[in-house]
Scaffold this motif. Structure first.
Motif, PDB file in Angstrom:
ATOM      1  N   ALA A  76     -26.904  -5.703 -95.867  1.00  0.00           N
ATOM      2  CA  ALA A  76     -26.193  -6.969 -95.694  1.00  0.00           C
ATOM      3  C   ALA A  76     -24.727  -6.610 -95.517  1.00  0.00           C
ATOM      4  N   LEU A  77     -24.145  -6.967 -94.386  1.00  0.00           N
ATOM      5  CA  LEU A  77     -22.752  -6.640 -94.104  1.00  0.00           C
ATOM      6  C   LEU A  77     -21.903  -7.889 -94.329  1.00  0.00           C
ATOM      7  N   VAL A  78     -21.280  -7.954 -95.503  1.00  0.00           N
ATOM      8  CA  VAL A  78     -20.505  -9.128 -95.910  1.00  0.00           C
ATOM      9  C   VAL A  78     -19.105  -9.041 -95.317  1.00  0.00           C
ATOM     10  N   GLY A  79     -18.744 -10.070 -94.550  1.00  0.00           N
ATOM     11  CA  GLY A  79     -17.458 -10.076 -93.862  1.00  0.00           C
ATOM     12  C   GLY A  79     -17.590  -9.622 -92.426  1.00  0.00           C
ATOM     13  N   ALA A  80     -18.804  -9.696 -91.898  1.00  0.00           N
ATOM     14  CA  ALA A  80     -19.059  -9.301 -90.505  1.00  0.00           C
ATOM     15  C   ALA A  80     -18.229 -10.170 -89.561  1.00  0.00           C
ATOM     16  N   SER A  81     -17.692  -9.538 -88.528  1.00  0.00           N
ATOM     17  CA  SER A  81     -16.867 -10.259 -87.557  1.00  0.00           C
ATOM     18  C   SER A  81     -17.466 -10.155 -86.163  1.00  0.00           C
ATOM     19  N   PRO A  82     -17.389 -11.246 -85.398  1.00  0.00           N
ATOM     20  CA  PRO A  82     -17.844 -11.195 -84.012  1.00  0.00           C
ATOM     21  C   PRO A  82     -16.815 -10.539 -83.085  1.00  0.00           C
ATOM     22  N   LYS A  83     -15.620 -10.242 -83.607  1.00  0.00           N
ATOM     23  CA  LYS A  83     -14.542  -9.697 -82.777  1.00  0.00           C
ATOM     24  C   LYS A  83     -14.693  -8.186 -82.639  1.00  0.00           C
ATOM     25  N   PRO A  84     -14.866  -7.687 -81.412  1.00  0.00           N
ATOM     26  CA  PRO A  84     -15.086  -6.247 -81.204  1.00  0.00           C
ATOM     27  C   PRO A  84     -13.979  -5.352 -81.751  1.00  0.00           C
ATOM     28  N   GLU A  85     -12.774  -5.868 -81.878  1.00  0.00           N
ATOM     29  CA  GLU A  85     -11.665  -5.038 -82.370  1.00  0.00           C
ATOM     30  C   GLU A  85     -11.668  -4.887 -83.900  1.00  0.00           C
ATOM     31  N   ARG A  86     -12.496  -5.645 -84.580  1.00  0.00           N
ATOM     32  CA  ARG A  86     -12.533  -5.590 -86.044  1.00  0.00           C
ATOM     33  C   ARG A  86     -13.419  -4.435 -86.522  1.00  0.00           C
ATOM     34  N   PRO A  87     -12.987  -3.722 -87.562  1.00  0.00           N
ATOM     35  CA  PRO A  87     -13.805  -2.619 -88.080  1.00  0.00           C
ATOM     36  C   PRO A  87     -15.229  -3.035 -88.456  1.00  0.00           C
ATOM     37  N   SER A  88     -15.397  -4.214 -89.042  1.00  0.00           N
ATOM     38  CA  SER A  88     -16.741  -4.636 -89.442  1.00  0.00           C
ATOM     39  C   SER A  88     -17.670  -4.751 -88.240  1.00  0.00           C
ATOM     40  N   HIS A  89     -17.146  -5.173 -87.113  1.00  0.00           N
ATOM     41  CA  HIS A  89     -17.945  -5.289 -85.884  1.00  0.00           C
ATOM     42  C   HIS A  89     -18.395  -3.900 -85.422  1.00  0.00           C
ATOM     43  N   ARG A  90     -17.461  -2.959 -85.426  1.00  0.00           N
ATOM     44  CA  ARG A  90     -17.786  -1.591 -84.986  1.00  0.00           C
ATOM     45  C   ARG A  90     -18.762  -0.912 -85.940  1.00  0.00           C
ATOM     46  N   VAL A  91     -18.545  -1.086 -87.238  1.00  0.00           N
ATOM     47  CA  VAL A  91     -19.439  -0.459 -88.214  1.00  0.00           C
ATOM     48  C   VAL A  91     -20.840  -1.059 -88.115  1.00  0.00           C
ATOM     49  N   ARG A 121     -32.630  -7.503-106.421  1.00  0.00           N
ATOM     50  CA  ARG A 121     -31.257  -7.019-106.260  1.00  0.00           C
ATOM     51  C   ARG A 121     -31.209  -5.812-105.335  1.00  0.00           C
ATOM     52  N   PRO A 122     -30.094  -5.671-104.605  1.00  0.00           N
ATOM     53  CA  PRO A 122     -29.929  -4.463-103.790  1.00  0.00           C
ATOM     54  C   PRO A 122     -29.744  -3.254-104.701  1.00  0.00           C
ATOM     55  N   GLY A 123     -30.051  -2.080-104.181  1.00  0.00           N
ATOM     56  CA  GLY A 123     -29.877  -0.860-104.949  1.00  0.00           C
ATOM     57  C   GLY A 123     -28.466  -0.325-104.892  1.00  0.00           C
ATOM     58  N   VAL A 124     -27.695  -0.803-103.887  1.00  0.00           N
ATOM     59  CA  VAL A 124     -26.355  -0.255-103.658  1.00  0.00           C
ATOM     60  C   VAL A 124     -25.378  -1.367-103.302  1.00  0.00           C
ATOM     61  N   ILE A 125     -24.199  -1.312-103.907  1.00  0.00           N
ATOM     62  CA  ILE A 125     -23.042  -2.105-103.468  1.00  0.00           C
ATOM     63  C   ILE A 125     -22.062  -1.087-102.892  1.00  0.00           C
ATOM     64  N   TRP A 126     -21.686  -1.277-101.632  1.00  0.00           N
ATOM     65  CA  TRP A 126     -20.776  -0.350-100.941  1.00  0.00           C
ATOM     66  C   TRP A 126     -19.520  -1.119-100.568  1.00  0.00           C
ATOM     67  N   MET A 127     -18.375  -0.644-101.033  1.00  0.00           N
ATOM     68  CA  MET A 127     -17.090  -1.258-100.693  1.00  0.00           C
ATOM     69  C   MET A 127     -16.397  -0.382 -99.670  1.00  0.00           C
ATOM     70  N   GLN A 128     -15.938  -1.000 -98.608  1.00  0.00           N
ATOM     71  CA  GLN A 128     -15.349  -0.291 -97.488  1.00  0.00           C
ATOM     72  C   GLN A 128     -14.010   0.359 -97.841  1.00  0.00           C
ATOM     73  N   LEU A 129     -13.443   1.054 -96.889  1.00  0.00           N
ATOM     74  CA  LEU A 129     -12.158   1.727 -97.073  1.00  0.00           C
ATOM     75  C   LEU A 129     -11.111   0.763 -97.622  1.00  0.00           C
ATOM     76  N   ASP A 130     -10.354   1.227 -98.601  1.00  0.00           N
ATOM     77  CA  ASP A 130      -9.292   0.463 -99.262  1.00  0.00           C
ATOM     78  C   ASP A 130      -9.804  -0.691-100.121  1.00  0.00           C
ATOM     79  N   ILE A 131     -11.104  -0.766-100.337  1.00  0.00           N
ATOM     80  CA  ILE A 131     -11.651  -1.828-101.182  1.00  0.00           C
ATOM     81  C   ILE A 131     -12.152  -1.187-102.476  1.00  0.00           C
ATOM     82  N   VAL A 132     -11.516  -1.588-103.576  1.00  0.00           N
ATOM     83  CA  VAL A 132     -11.843  -1.064-104.898  1.00  0.00           C
ATOM     84  C   VAL A 132     -11.766  -2.214-105.894  1.00  0.00           C
TER      85      VAL A 132
END
Length: 144
Positions: A22-37, A101-112
């Motif tokens: 589940a990619l939370v904060g997904a963006s439809p904008k190609p220039e956004r990191p979430s879109h590329r990831v 529940r998911p087995g993993v919570i992954w926070m992207q770069l600069d997210i802590v």
């Protein structure tokens, strides 16, 4: 054995066993990191469910966007968070409220968020912070 090698092994294991994300904060904008990831993860065979309240019902990379984790129609292995650190506790709360529940919570770069990470870990969920699977996958799974 160094801590770096242990952490690399742990992340490699996560990326090898996870299949639904589940990619939370997904963006439809190609220039956004979430879109590329998201595109990268799809290209590596992961099933990715984009989550973005403002885009719910639309599509990103041909995948239906969901308003929240609880709307995804099947169990997810990992929640990948592309939101500001202060949004992490709410995402963790939502993940903890899921029937499976998911087995993993992954926070992207600069997210802590240490407190949210601790709550997830206490519930038996693995946590990765300040990393990107699109960087770690080529580094740890395929070096080319």
């Amino acid at each position: 054995m160094s801590d770096g090698n242990d952490e690399d092994r742990r992340i490699r294991d996560i990326l090898s066993r996870v299949s639904t994300v589940a990619l939370v904060g997904a963006s439809p904008k190609p220039e956004r990191p979430s879109h590329r990831v998201m595109g990268f993860l799809l290209s590596k065979g992961y099933r990715v469910f984009p989550v973005n309240l403002g885009q719910a019902g639309k599509e990103i990379h041909g995948q239906t966007v969901y308003a929240g984790l609880n709307e995804i129609p099947e169990p997810i292995d990992m929640v990948d968070i592309f939101r500001a650190s202060d949004a992490v506790p709410g995402v963790v709360d939502e993940a903890l409220g899921l029937t499976r529940r998911p087995g993993v919570i992954w926070m992207q770069l600069d997210i802590v968020h240490e407190d949210a990470a601790r709550r997830a870990q206490q519930a038996g969920i693995e946590v990765v912070m300040d990393r990107c699977p699109a960087i770690e996958y080529p580094r740890l799974i395929y070096a080319s």
